[in-house]
Design a protein around this motif. Structure first.
Motif, PDB file in Angstrom:
ATOM      1  N   LYS A 268       0.815  -1.216   0.000  1.00 22.27           N
ATOM      2  CA  LYS A 268       0.000   0.000   0.000  1.00 22.27           C
ATOM      3  C   LYS A 268       0.848   1.266   0.000  1.00 22.27           C
ATOM      4  CE  LYS A 268      -4.121   1.877   2.264  1.00 22.27           C
ATOM      5  NZ  LYS A 268      -5.121   1.650   3.355  1.00 22.27           N
ATOM      6  N   TYR A 269       2.043   1.192   0.588  1.00 23.87           N
ATOM      7  CA  TYR A 269       2.869   2.394   0.753  1.00 23.87           C
ATOM      8  C   TYR A 269       4.264   2.152   0.157  1.00 23.87           C
ATOM      9  CZ  TYR A 269      -0.910   3.512   3.936  1.00 23.87           C
ATOM     10  OH  TYR A 269      -2.152   3.752   4.479  1.00 23.87           O
ATOM     11  N   PRO A 270       4.467   2.554  -1.089  1.00 27.32           N
ATOM     12  CA  PRO A 270       5.722   2.247  -1.804  1.00 27.32           C
ATOM     13  C   PRO A 270       6.969   2.877  -1.204  1.00 27.32           C
ATOM     14  CG  PRO A 270       3.979   2.866  -3.339  1.00 27.32           C
ATOM     15  CD  PRO A 270       3.463   3.177  -1.982  1.00 27.32           C
ATOM     16  N   ARG A 271       6.809   3.884  -0.342  1.00 29.07           N
ATOM     17  CA  ARG A 271       7.979   4.537   0.249  1.00 29.07           C
ATOM     18  C   ARG A 271       8.317   3.997   1.644  1.00 29.07           C
ATOM     19  NH1 ARG A 271       9.858   8.724  -2.707  1.00 29.07           N
ATOM     20  NH2 ARG A 271       8.483   9.586  -4.308  1.00 29.07           N
ATOM     21  N   LEU A 272       7.663   2.953   2.032  1.00 30.58           N
ATOM     22  CA  LEU A 272       7.974   2.304   3.314  1.00 30.58           C
ATOM     23  C   LEU A 272       9.146   1.349   3.131  1.00 30.58           C
ATOM     24  CD1 LEU A 272       7.368   1.511   6.280  1.00 30.58           C
ATOM     25  CD2 LEU A 272       5.700  -0.146   5.370  1.00 30.58           C
ATOM     26  N   THR A 273      10.118   1.438   4.030  1.00 29.65           N
ATOM     27  CA  THR A 273      11.276   0.546   4.029  1.00 29.65           C
ATOM     28  C   THR A 273      11.363  -0.139   5.389  1.00 29.65           C
ATOM     29  OG1 THR A 273      12.512   1.895   2.439  1.00 29.65           O
ATOM     30  CG2 THR A 273      13.792   0.417   3.837  1.00 29.65           C
ATOM     31  N   LEU A 274      11.740  -1.405   5.384  1.00 34.52           N
ATOM     32  CA  LEU A 274      11.871  -2.172   6.623  1.00 34.52           C
ATOM     33  C   LEU A 274      13.299  -2.098   7.143  1.00 34.52           C
ATOM     34  CD1 LEU A 274       9.906  -5.383   5.570  1.00 34.52           C
ATOM     35  CD2 LEU A 274       9.017  -3.331   6.713  1.00 34.52           C
ATOM     36  N   ASP A 275      13.422  -1.881   8.437  1.00 33.74           N
ATOM     37  CA  ASP A 275      14.711  -1.893   9.122  1.00 33.74           C
ATOM     38  C   ASP A 275      14.861  -3.259   9.788  1.00 33.74           C
ATOM     39  OD1 ASP A 275      16.513   0.119  11.380  1.00 33.74           O
ATOM     40  OD2 ASP A 275      15.830  -1.854  11.952  1.00 33.74           O
ATOM     41  N   LEU A 276      15.932  -3.984   9.446  1.00 33.73           N
ATOM     42  CA  LEU A 276      16.146  -5.342   9.959  1.00 33.73           C
ATOM     43  C   LEU A 276      17.140  -5.368  11.113  1.00 33.73           C
ATOM     44  CD1 LEU A 276      16.286  -7.358   6.609  1.00 33.73           C
ATOM     45  CD2 LEU A 276      14.300  -6.577   7.918  1.00 33.73           C
ATOM     46  N   SER A 277      17.309  -4.237  11.775  1.00 29.29           N
ATOM     47  CA  SER A 277      18.283  -4.168  12.852  1.00 29.29           C
ATOM     48  C   SER A 277      17.753  -4.813  14.138  1.00 29.29           C
ATOM     49  CB  SER A 277      18.636  -2.700  13.146  1.00 29.29           C
ATOM     50  OG  SER A 277      17.550  -2.039  13.768  1.00 29.29           O
ATOM     51  N   TRP A 278      18.703  -5.062  15.046  1.00 32.98           N
ATOM     52  CA  TRP A 278      18.449  -5.578  16.396  1.00 32.98           C
ATOM     53  C   TRP A 278      18.414  -7.104  16.401  1.00 32.98           C
ATOM     54  CZ3 TRP A 278      13.543  -4.533  19.822  1.00 32.98           C
ATOM     55  CH2 TRP A 278      13.890  -4.614  21.175  1.00 32.98           C
ATOM     56  N   ARG A 279      19.209  -7.683  17.255  1.00 40.99           N
ATOM     57  CA  ARG A 279      19.317  -9.133  17.316  1.00 40.99           C
ATOM     58  C   ARG A 279      18.042  -9.807  17.816  1.00 40.99           C
ATOM     59  NH1 ARG A 279      23.875 -11.427  20.640  1.00 40.99           N
ATOM     60  NH2 ARG A 279      22.650 -13.328  20.266  1.00 40.99           N
ATOM     61  N   VAL A 280      17.112  -9.032  18.345  1.00 37.52           N
ATOM     62  CA  VAL A 280      15.826  -9.601  18.753  1.00 37.52           C
ATOM     63  C   VAL A 280      15.136 -10.286  17.583  1.00 37.52           C
ATOM     64  CG1 VAL A 280      13.476  -8.939  19.435  1.00 37.52           C
ATOM     65  CG2 VAL A 280      15.438  -8.154  20.784  1.00 37.52           C
ATOM     66  N   LEU A 281      15.288  -9.762  16.368  1.00 39.31           N
ATOM     67  CA  LEU A 281      14.665 -10.391  15.203  1.00 39.31           C
ATOM     68  C   LEU A 281      15.202 -11.806  15.007  1.00 39.31           C
ATOM     69  CD1 LEU A 281      14.614  -7.491  12.570  1.00 39.31           C
ATOM     70  CD2 LEU A 281      13.020  -7.964  14.427  1.00 39.31           C
ATOM     71  N   GLU A 282      16.512 -11.962  15.128  1.00 43.88           N
ATOM     72  CA  GLU A 282      17.123 -13.281  14.993  1.00 43.88           C
ATOM     73  C   GLU A 282      16.786 -14.174  16.181  1.00 43.88           C
ATOM     74  OE1 GLU A 282      19.428 -16.576  13.888  1.00 43.88           O
ATOM     75  OE2 GLU A 282      18.827 -14.862  12.662  1.00 43.88           O
ATOM     76  N   ASP A 283      16.946 -13.647  17.371  1.00 47.33           N
ATOM     77  CA  ASP A 283      16.790 -14.465  18.573  1.00 47.33           C
ATOM     78  C   ASP A 283      15.355 -14.928  18.786  1.00 47.33           C
ATOM     79  OD1 ASP A 283      19.468 -14.064  19.014  1.00 47.33           O
ATOM     80  OD2 ASP A 283      19.204 -12.485  20.516  1.00 47.33           O
ATOM     81  N   GLN A 284      14.390 -14.059  18.496  1.00 49.60           N
ATOM     82  CA  GLN A 284      12.991 -14.385  18.797  1.00 49.60           C
ATOM     83  C   GLN A 284      12.208 -14.907  17.602  1.00 49.60           C
ATOM     84  OE1 GLN A 284      12.216 -11.266  22.521  1.00 49.60           O
ATOM     85  NE2 GLN A 284      11.118 -10.973  20.610  1.00 49.60           N
ATOM     86  N   TYR A 285      12.693 -14.667  16.391  1.00 51.01           N
ATOM     87  CA  TYR A 285      11.925 -15.052  15.205  1.00 51.01           C
ATOM     88  C   TYR A 285      12.734 -15.877  14.212  1.00 51.01           C
ATOM     89  CZ  TYR A 285       8.067 -12.200  16.821  1.00 51.01           C
ATOM     90  OH  TYR A 285       7.034 -11.716  17.562  1.00 51.01           O
ATOM     91  N   PHE A 286      13.724 -15.270  13.568  1.00 55.85           N
ATOM     92  CA  PHE A 286      14.395 -15.931  12.449  1.00 55.85           C
ATOM     93  C   PHE A 286      15.014 -17.272  12.830  1.00 55.85           C
ATOM     94  CE2 PHE A 286      15.525 -11.454  10.639  1.00 55.85           C
ATOM     95  CZ  PHE A 286      14.187 -11.245  10.335  1.00 55.85           C
ATOM     96  N   SER A 287      15.460 -17.413  14.072  1.00 55.17           N
ATOM     97  CA  SER A 287      16.188 -18.619  14.479  1.00 55.17           C
ATOM     98  C   SER A 287      15.285 -19.810  14.770  1.00 55.17           C
ATOM     99  CB  SER A 287      17.046 -18.323  15.713  1.00 55.17           C
ATOM    100  OG  SER A 287      16.226 -17.935  16.805  1.00 55.17           O
ATOM    101  N   LYS A 288      13.985 -19.603  14.810  1.00 53.42           N
ATOM    102  CA  LYS A 288      13.067 -20.695  15.126  1.00 53.42           C
ATOM    103  C   LYS A 288      12.913 -21.619  13.915  1.00 53.42           C
ATOM    104  CE  LYS A 288      10.503 -18.063  18.600  1.00 53.42           C
ATOM    105  NZ  LYS A 288       9.211 -17.432  18.979  1.00 53.42           N
ATOM    106  N   PRO A 289      12.714 -22.909  14.148  1.00 54.13           N
ATOM    107  CA  PRO A 289      12.615 -23.878  13.028  1.00 54.13           C
ATOM    108  C   PRO A 289      11.567 -23.471  12.002  1.00 54.13           C
ATOM    109  CG  PRO A 289      12.755 -25.031  15.125  1.00 54.13           C
ATOM    110  CD  PRO A 289      12.593 -23.565  15.468  1.00 54.13           C
ATOM    111  N   GLY A 290      12.001 -23.393  10.756  1.00 49.58           N
ATOM    112  CA  GLY A 290      11.087 -23.097   9.660  1.00 49.58           C
ATOM    113  C   GLY A 290      10.792 -21.627   9.445  1.00 49.58           C
ATOM    114  N   VAL A 291      11.125 -20.776  10.424  1.00 44.05           N
ATOM    115  CA  VAL A 291      10.749 -19.365  10.343  1.00 44.05           C
ATOM    116  C   VAL A 291      11.704 -18.582   9.439  1.00 44.05           C
ATOM    117  CG1 VAL A 291      10.417 -17.240  11.666  1.00 44.05           C
ATOM    118  CG2 VAL A 291       9.573 -19.419  12.566  1.00 44.05           C
ATOM    119  N   ARG A 292      12.990 -18.900   9.508  1.00 45.64           N
ATOM    120  CA  ARG A 292      13.952 -18.174   8.687  1.00 45.64           C
ATOM    121  C   ARG A 292      13.576 -18.262   7.209  1.00 45.64           C
ATOM    122  NH1 ARG A 292      18.603 -16.699  10.413  1.00 45.64           N
ATOM    123  NH2 ARG A 292      18.748 -18.399  11.938  1.00 45.64           N
ATOM    124  N   GLN A 293      13.164 -19.450   6.778  1.00 48.55           N
ATOM    125  CA  GLN A 293      12.808 -19.641   5.375  1.00 48.55           C
ATOM    126  C   GLN A 293      11.604 -18.781   4.986  1.00 48.55           C
ATOM    127  OE1 GLN A 293      13.565 -22.081   7.530  1.00 48.55           O
ATOM    128  NE2 GLN A 293      15.565 -22.647   6.649  1.00 48.55           N
TER     129      GLN A 293
END
Length: 368
Positions: A268-293
């Motif tokens: 909906k908003y073409p000028r929105l950009t995602l910031d992937l900073s902070w290890r919380v993303l890896e520790d709480q989400y990306f590292s879980k089985p199947g979630v990184r993919q």
């Protein structure tokens, strides 16, 4: 220049290079660029590091207490292979008479917006005039709950440091971790009254990084409406959503639900950009089985819409090993990305484009 090209032509005749190659060399020479740069190798993901060469979310100043020196911190960047960074202060600082260096250690102590860290950053930048790494100064003083104070603040920055600040934020729309330190979410009325300073940022093409928690484990989307209202009111501003709206308080959101929310807003908003900073993303989400993919596939569908960062805070009690770990942890998602998203995120293409920089990211080598 003519002598240089003439010499190249003579050499070309001796070694038998094609006229097309010679023309390319001539074009490069006329542009003032070394031919070696024009023919440099592509980025080989099998042989080179997966860690990001850009840190778009780096706090050169702590919340309180002593900071890592500017020279030491820029040395961390060079040593780790980071070549560009956004130079954040900390807009929300602890009182000068506080013994705390981190707000979570001092519940009840007010943490309020201030200009002092930005001024220290700008002074250090002016003194050092760094070329490597390339740094982008950011205004972090903005109090989104009192937007009437922001335009005069920008004017002061323009007077003291003309043309030096090219980014805004990280600023807090809603940050639950700061609630014990008297932070309150901005209101709809506050957001409406951002219009004057958002116009300034828009006119300058200046991105703004906004910390806006989606919600908590108890109420997963409680605050989502605030970010949605921000995007709805300011669709032509370059808005960077810090940590994709995730936080320690929202540790167990269904990844599919989160991806659906973010995808809807990106569409909906073409000028929105995602910031992937902070290890919380890896520790709480990306590292879980199947979630990184799942997230990697999502970023591959939107390869131009995210930028990397560590969210490292340069408190004096940290060292290079801490920064190195933060960079490695926040870069792990890069390994799962397709080549286009890897180039956009890890190699900095999206960051360069967002800032309108002439810098280009290398192409990724084709497999095989």
């Amino acid at each position: 220049m003519e002598a240089t090209i003439s010499g190249t032509w003579s050499m070309g005749r001796r070694i038998g290079i094609t006229s097309a190659t010679l023309a390319a060399v001539a074009v490069v020479a006329s542009a003032g660029t070394s031919p070696a740069l024009a023919t440099q190798d592509c980025f080989d993901r099998e042989k080179k590091p997966y860690t990001s060469v850009v840190d778009s979310h780096l706090h050169f100043r702590p919340f309180g207490g002593q900071a890592i020196s500017f020279d030491e911190l820029t040395g961390y960047l060079r040593k780790s292979g980071v070549r560009h960074a956004s130079m954040y202060g900390i807009g929300q600082t602890l009182p000068v008479n506080s013994d705390c260096t981190y707000y979570l250690d001092c519940p009840g102590t007010p943490v309020v917006p201030s200009m002092k860290n930005d001024f220290v950053n700008a002074g250090n930048y002016m003194e050092a005039k760094p070329k490597d790494p390339g740094l982008t100064l950011s205004m972090t003083f903005m109090d989104l709950n009192h937007p009437e104070t922001v335009p005069p603040g920008i004017s002061l920055y323009d007077k003291e440091f003309p043309g030096m600040f090219r980014w805004a934020g990280e600023v807090n729309l809603v940050k639950q971790a700061l609630f014990p330190n008297r932070h309150e979410p901005a209101t709809s009325e506050n957001i409406r009254n951002w219009a004057p300073f958002m116009k300034v940022l828009r006119d300058r093409g200046m991105p703004i990084t906004i910390h806006a928690d989606i919600g908590s484990d108890r109420e997963p989307t409680k605050y989502l409406h605030l970010m949605e209202e921000t995007l709805r009111r300011y669709p032509r501003n370059e808005i960077v959503w810090a940590h994709m709206g995730l936080s320690k308080e929202l540790s167990a959101m269904d990844p599919d639900q989160h991806i659906r929310i973010v995808q809807r807003l990106l569409d909906k908003y073409p000028r929105l950009t995602l910031d992937l900073s902070w290890r919380v993303l890896e520790d709480q989400y990306f590292s879980k089985p199947g979630v990184r993919q799942k997230y990697a596939a999502f970023f591959d569908r939107y390869p131009t819409r995210a930028i990397p960062g560590t969210d490292f805070v340069a408190a004096g009690n940290k060292d290079y090993q801490v920064y190195e770990e933060e960079l490695e942890v926040t870069s792990r998602i890069n390994k799962a990305l397709g080549d286009e998203a890897f180039r956009g995120i890890a190699l900095g293409a999206n960051y360069f484009r967002l800032l309108g920089m002439k810098e280009t990211a290398p192409q990724v080598c084709r497999a095989g």
